[in-house]
Scaffold this motif. Structure first.
Motif, short mmCIF file in Angstrom:
data_model
loop_
_atom_site.label_atom_id
_atom_site.label_comp_id
_atom_site.label_asym_id
_atom_site.label_seq_id
_atom_site.Cartn_x
_atom_site.Cartn_y
_atom_site.Cartn_z
N ASP A 54 0.83 -1.21 0.00
CA ASP A 54 0.00 0.00 0.00
C ASP A 54 0.86 1.27 0.00
N GLN A 88 1.45 7.35 -6.81
CA GLN A 88 0.68 8.58 -6.96
C GLN A 88 1.56 9.80 -6.68
N ASN A 132 7.17 7.44 1.46
CA ASN A 132 6.36 6.23 1.34
C ASN A 132 7.21 5.01 1.03
N SER A 160 1.00 4.19 -2.82
CA SER A 160 0.93 5.64 -2.55
C SER A 160 2.09 6.37 -3.20
#
Length: 186
Positions: A116, A123, A136, A120
């Motif tokens: 996950d 993006q 991240n 992120s």
């Protein structure tokens, strides 16, 4: 006739040379891949990973980071699946097996979180928020530590070698991504 002999001479010189040269099937910038991989901690891993992806020769540096993030996501998903496959209890389950199952579930969850976090970062890269992408990826690289620590908290459990190899591989991929993000000059 002289023109024909000249053409025949050229073809006879060129033809054998043609079959001894490697073929490059892409027109991309392989120099960029090498240059980018040199900025990472694991050059060989970076190079082999990017060369295995058919889109990398046409990618810019940000695109190379995206490709490596996707490789990391695939690695996290694969490790999560591996851990899930280890959860079926043996026929003669005991307390140690129950603890192992609990730890493996925790590890699977951590690898899910790692995936996950990498998602992120994709993006963030798209938005050119390289500082957030970096954070991240660092978070993703840290999730396997929680898995490893869960084994340390249960001294009767042995950290599986296959899981240790997967952890190292995942962390190395994340290190490569971090190096590429650094190369973006944020």
């Amino acid at each position: 006739m002289a023109h024909f002999l000249y053409l025949l001479l050229l073809v006879s010189i060129w033809f054998p040379h043609f079959f001894h040269q490697p073929f490059l099937f892409v027109n991309g910038d392989t120099d960029l891949i090498q240059k980018t991989c040199k900025t990472t901690k694991y050059y060989d891993l970076c190079l082999s990973s990017l060369k295995s992806d058919s889109t990398s020769p046409a990618a810019d540096t940000k695109g190379l980071a995206v490709i490596m993030v996707k490789i990391g996501m695939a690695n996290a998903t694969s490790t999560n699946s591996y851990l899930a496959s280890q959860l079926s209890p043996p026929k003669n389950a005991n307390n140690k097996d129950a603890v192992m199952k609990m730890v493996l579930k925790e590890c699977a969850l951590k690898y899910s979180y790692a995936g996950d976090a990498l998602k992120s970062s994709l993006q963030n890269l798209e938005d050119e928020s390289y500082d957030y992408a970096y954070m991240n990826v660092m978070a993703a690289a840290d999730y396997p530590n929680a898995c490893h620590n869960a084994f340390k908290q249960n001294p009767k459990l042995v950290y599986p070698k296959d899981l240790a190899l997967r952890e190292d591989s995942f962390k190395h991929i994340c290190d490569v991504v971090l190096g590429i993000i650094d190369a973006l000059g944020w």
